[in-house]
Design a protein around this motif. Structure first.
Motif, PDB file in Angstrom:
ATOM      1  N   UNK A   1       0.405   5.070  -1.919  1.00 18.65           N
ATOM      2  CA  UNK A   1       1.022   6.301  -1.413  1.00 18.65           C
ATOM      3  C   UNK A   1       2.155   6.778  -2.315  1.00 18.65           C
ATOM      4  N   UNK A   2       2.628   5.908  -3.197  1.00 14.53           N
ATOM      5  CA  UNK A   2       3.653   6.303  -4.152  1.00 14.53           C
ATOM      6  C   UNK A   2       5.058   6.443  -3.591  1.00 14.53           C
ATOM      7  N   UNK A   3       5.318   5.812  -2.448  1.00 13.61           N
ATOM      8  CA  UNK A   3       6.651   5.900  -1.862  1.00 13.61           C
ATOM      9  C   UNK A   3       7.626   4.975  -2.581  1.00 13.61           C
ATOM     10  N   UNK A   4       8.888   5.367  -2.605  1.00 16.83           N
ATOM     11  CA  UNK A   4       9.930   4.508  -3.168  1.00 16.83           C
ATOM     12  C   UNK A   4      10.272   3.424  -2.140  1.00 16.83           C
ATOM     13  N   UNK A   5      10.982   2.398  -2.606  1.00 16.19           N
ATOM     14  CA  UNK A   5      11.402   1.342  -1.688  1.00 16.19           C
ATOM     15  C   UNK A   5      12.267   1.921  -0.570  1.00 16.19           C
ATOM     16  N   UNK A   6      13.145   2.860  -0.916  1.00 19.11           N
ATOM     17  CA  UNK A   6      14.016   3.480   0.093  1.00 19.11           C
ATOM     18  C   UNK A   6      13.187   4.252   1.120  1.00 19.11           C
TER      19      UNK A   6
ATOM     20  N   UNK B   1       0.834  -1.208   0.000  1.00 17.74           N
ATOM     21  CA  UNK B   1       0.000   0.000   0.000  1.00 17.74           C
ATOM     22  C   UNK B   1       0.865   1.253   0.000  1.00 17.74           C
ATOM     23  N   UNK B   2       1.930   1.256   0.784  1.00 16.31           N
ATOM     24  CA  UNK B   2       2.819   2.419   0.793  1.00 16.31           C
ATOM     25  C   UNK B   2       3.434   2.645  -0.582  1.00 16.31           C
ATOM     26  N   UNK B   3       3.728   1.565  -1.283  1.00 20.88           N
ATOM     27  CA  UNK B   3       4.315   1.689  -2.610  1.00 20.88           C
ATOM     28  C   UNK B   3       3.276   2.085  -3.657  1.00 20.88           C
TER      29      UNK B   3
ATOM     30  N   UNK C   1      13.018  -0.762   8.212  1.00 17.92           N
ATOM     31  CA  UNK C   1      13.430  -2.068   7.706  1.00 17.92           C
ATOM     32  C   UNK C   1      14.381  -1.816   6.541  1.00 17.92           C
ATOM     33  N   UNK C   2      15.041  -2.867   6.070  1.00 19.49           N
ATOM     34  CA  UNK C   2      15.976  -2.686   4.959  1.00 19.49           C
ATOM     35  C   UNK C   2      15.227  -2.570   3.632  1.00 19.49           C
ATOM     36  N   UNK C   3      15.876  -1.948   2.668  1.00 20.71           N
ATOM     37  CA  UNK C   3      15.289  -1.841   1.335  1.00 20.71           C
ATOM     38  C   UNK C   3      15.107  -3.233   0.735  1.00 20.71           C
ATOM     39  N   UNK C   4      15.991  -4.159   1.066  1.00 21.97           N
ATOM     40  CA  UNK C   4      15.873  -5.541   0.579  1.00 21.97           C
ATOM     41  C   UNK C   4      14.614  -6.196   1.134  1.00 21.97           C
ATOM     42  N   UNK C   5      14.280  -5.915   2.388  1.00 22.39           N
ATOM     43  CA  UNK C   5      13.053  -6.451   2.975  1.00 22.39           C
ATOM     44  C   UNK C   5      11.833  -5.885   2.256  1.00 22.39           C
TER      45      UNK C   5
END
Length: 71
Positions: A29-34, A24-26, A42-46
């Motif tokens: 909400x349009x957030x990047x993974x970072x 949902x955040x991605x 949490x890590x970007x890999x997670x």
């Protein structure tokens, strides 16, 4: 199509809690993974792994309903 949207929402609701939150955040909400990684501490890999889980589970859930989307 309205019916597909309802099924899609059900599919998203069935995702595991953290996976659903990341998805949902991605997507909504349009957030990047970072940005998601920083926000959730949490890590970007997670984040990447959770997005992969989300896409796989959504694809599996929605496959029987693809005729609603494509006619």
């Amino acid at each position: 199509p309205e019916e597909f949207n309802k099924i899609y929402k059900t599919a998203v609701d069935k995702l595991p809690d953290r996976t659903r939150e990341v998805f949902i955040l991605s997507k909504k909400e349009g957030l990047t993974y970072a940005e998601i990684a920083e926000y959730l501490q949490i890590s970007a890999k997670t984040v990447e792994n959770n997005m992969g889980i989300a896409f796989r589970k959504l694809r599996e859930f929605l496959m029987p309903y693809k005729h609603l989307m494509y006619g």
